[in-house]
Structure formats: structure tokens, C-alpha cells
Design an enzyme around this catalytic site. Structure first.
Site, PDB file in Angstrom:
ATOM      1  CB  ALA A  10       4.696   7.630   0.683  1.00 11.48           C
ATOM      2  CG  ASN A  11      -1.665   7.773   0.879  1.00  9.19           C
ATOM      3  OD1 ASN A  11      -1.143   8.162  -0.167  1.00  9.19           O
ATOM      4  ND2 ASN A  11      -2.910   7.322   0.927  1.00  9.19           N
ATOM      5  N   GLY A  13      -0.156   1.135  -0.013  1.00 12.88           N
ATOM      6  CA  GLY A  13       0.392   0.217  -1.000  1.00 12.88           C
ATOM      7  C   GLY A  13       1.899   0.223  -1.110  1.00 12.88           C
ATOM      8  CB  SER A 137       3.549  -1.594 -14.723  1.00 10.04           C
ATOM      9  OG  SER A 137       2.791  -2.780 -14.946  1.00 10.04           O
ATOM     10  CE1 TYR A 174      -1.179   1.720 -13.935  1.00  7.52           C
ATOM     11  CE2 TYR A 174      -0.904  -0.381 -15.066  1.00  7.52           C
ATOM     12  CZ  TYR A 174      -0.617   0.455 -14.002  1.00  7.52           C
ATOM     13  OH  TYR A 174       0.228   0.029 -13.011  1.00  7.52           O
TER      14      TYR A 174
END
Length: 300
Positions: A10-11, A13, A137, A174
Site C-alpha cells: 500500500a505504499n 501505486g 490481472s 507473471y
């Protein structure tokens, strides 16, 4: 009643914008910024301008020891009951393969296995009704033609130790990890009896977000394009700002309009069908059972 939402990564983006939107949603919500670097987390918390409603707790998803001890750090913080967990943090390694502290392939280890272990550790402390949102995604679905290599799910055991090299293998790891995210979300929902245990589970596709941190391992020219040219594509379907996607993610995490919604995959605001493979029960069972074994193995 004050409630806590835990947001991994949460730091910056998407995770940061989700935290911002949760805090804006209602004064009853407190957010935990679960981040690998507490100093960067503290900077992010300061930018949220809600010092009494944001807490930074260290969580390194690449270390199952860090994941195992997170619930005790959470308990020691003396926060309101946890009603929401957002599994957001992720990495994309396009260069040489790397491994976690426990020796597992990094993309699989962070994007799936770390979150799997985190959720397992938090289930007993979640205050019902609760929500778990797993960020996936659209690249997990080869029918979407995203320009990314199609996922290749062989077995979870192979994915955990995949060190294949080549110009597309990092990106394939990914997309496969994003397939794992959906498989995990659906299997978790099944094991929680589709909400009957008081916990709803959804998966979320934030869309293509130019400017997000996932391109940090790209070559310099591609990083520049990601940061400066792709934002112009936001007029196209499926391309969103991190702020817009953060709002949609926050809604899944805390908005009353999603009460009781479970076992669904959302693209932005809309529930849609995910990929064909994401509904494969054999793959989901293999992923779950192998993940349990890997977590126990790392503890030995």
C-alpha cells in the site's frame, strides 16, 4: 463501529490509491499499510493525511517467516477488528529469475504463495462479516490478447521452482502468477462455503495502469514508454489510472453495495467471466494443496 482494512503493497501505486479511497469512503475505516519497507510505508501514510486512521506494519511477502509473524504484529498494534484484506502487492521480474528467502521462484512466491500464507494466518482473526480481495490481472486470460505471453500452469510444484530463461519467461511467470491469483480466490471461496462462513472472496483486474510500479524491472526505453507514453492510452477500454482502479478496488473491499458478493471476478467495476483455466478444479486443488505443503516445508 470502527473497522480495519489490511492492504498489502500500500505504499505506492494501486495499493496506495486503494488506501486513499478506503479512508475517503467512511470515517469508520482504519487502514493498515502492510509493506516491505516501513520507511516508505511511513512516507505513504503521511501522504494520506489521516495519521490516526493509517498504520504501517512490516510485511515481506518474499519471506514466509515475515508472513507468519505478521498476525502477531497486527495484534500488538491494538487496532480495530479486521474486516477486510486486500491482497494487492505484486512483482514482475523480466530479467534473470530470482528467488524468495525460502528458495521459491520470486514471482510465484510473492504474487501467490506469500498472499496464500497471509490469508491462512489471518482467517482466525477476521471479524465477520469479512471480505478478501485478491488482485489479479487481465493478462491471466490469453483470450484477452494483452500482448503478454499466455500463462503456462504445469503444476504448482514446478512453478515454485521455475528458473527458465528467455526473453518472455519472466513475463510468462507473471501472467501465470495472475492465473494463480484467480484460482486461489475461487478455491478459497469454495472452502469458505461461498460466504456461509461469513467471509466473501472476490478477484479483481485493475486493467492496464500506466505509471504503476510493475515496470520497474523493464529495460530503460520500455520504462520510459510505460511512464510517459502509455498514459495517453487511458481513453481505451481496460486502460485506467491507478486512482480510478484504486477506487474500484476499495469498493470491493469496503463498500456496502458489495455486501454478500463472493466468488466473482471483477474487471474494474463490472463482474465478468475470467479465463477458462481459472475455473479448472484440478488446477485449483493442486495449487491449494501444494501451497500448503510449501508453507509447511519452509517452516521446517
Amino acid at each position: 463501529m470502527t473497522r480495519t482494512a489490511i492492504i498489502t503493497g500500500a505504499n505506492t501505486g494501486l495499493g496506495f490509491e486503494c488506501a486513499r479511497a478506503v479512508l475517503a469512503a467512511a470515517p469508520m475505516w482504519h487502514v493498515v499499510l502492510a509493506v516491505r519497507d516501513p520507511a516508505r510505508g511511513a512516507d505513504a501514510a503521511a501522504r494520506l493525511s489521516a495519521p490516526r486512521r493509517a498504520t504501517v506494519l512490516e510485511l515481506d511477502l518474499a519471506s514466509l517467516e515475515s508472513v507468519r509473524t505478521f498476525p502477531s504484529r497486527l495484534g500488538a498494534a491494538g487496532l480495530p477488528p479486521v474486516h477486510s484484506v486486500v491482497c494487492n502487492a505484486g512483482v514482475q521480474v523480466v530479467g534473470d529469475s530470482a528467488t524468495t528467502a525460502d528458495g521459491f521462484e520470486l514471482t510465484f512466491g510473492v504474487n501467490h504463495l506469500g498472499h496464500f500464507a497471509l490469508v491462512q494466518g489471518l482467517l482466525d482473526v477476521l471479524a465477520r462479516p469479512a471480505r478478501i480481495v485478491v488482485v489479479s490481472s487481465g493478462t491471466h486470460d490469453p483470450d484477452k490478447h494483452t500482448g503478454m505471453p499466455a500463462p503456462r500452469y504445469t503444476s504448482a510444484g514446478e512453478l515454485a521452482h521455475d528458473t527458465g530463461q528467455g526473453p518472455t519467461e519472466g513475463r510468462r511467470r507473471y501472467t501465470t502468477s495472475k492465473l494463480c491469483n484467480v484460482l486461489f480466490a475461487y478455491e478459497l471461496d469454495r472452502r469458505l462455503e461461498h460466504g456461509r462462513q461469513g467471509v466473501s472472496v472476490t478477484a479483481f483486474d485493475p486493467g492496464l495502469m500506466p505509471g504503476s510500479g510493475l515496470a520497474r524491472d523493464y529495460p530503460p526505453v520500455q520504462r520510459l514508454a510505460w511512464r510517459y507514453l502509455l498514459p495517453a492510452l487511458r481513453v481505451l477500454p481496460g486502460v485506467r489510472s491507478t486512482r480510478a482502479s484504486g477506487r474500484y478496488l476499495a469498493a470491493l473491499a469496503v463498500d456496502p453495495s458489495h455486501d454478500g458478493v463472493t466468488g466473482q471476478y471483477f474487471a474494474g467495476r463490472k463482474p465478468i467471466r475470467s479465463s477458462t483455466d481459472s475455473y479448472d478444479l484440478d488446477k485449483a486443488r493442486d495449487l491449494w494443496e501444494t501451497s500448503e505443503q510449501l508453507v509447511v516445508q519452509a517452516r521446517a
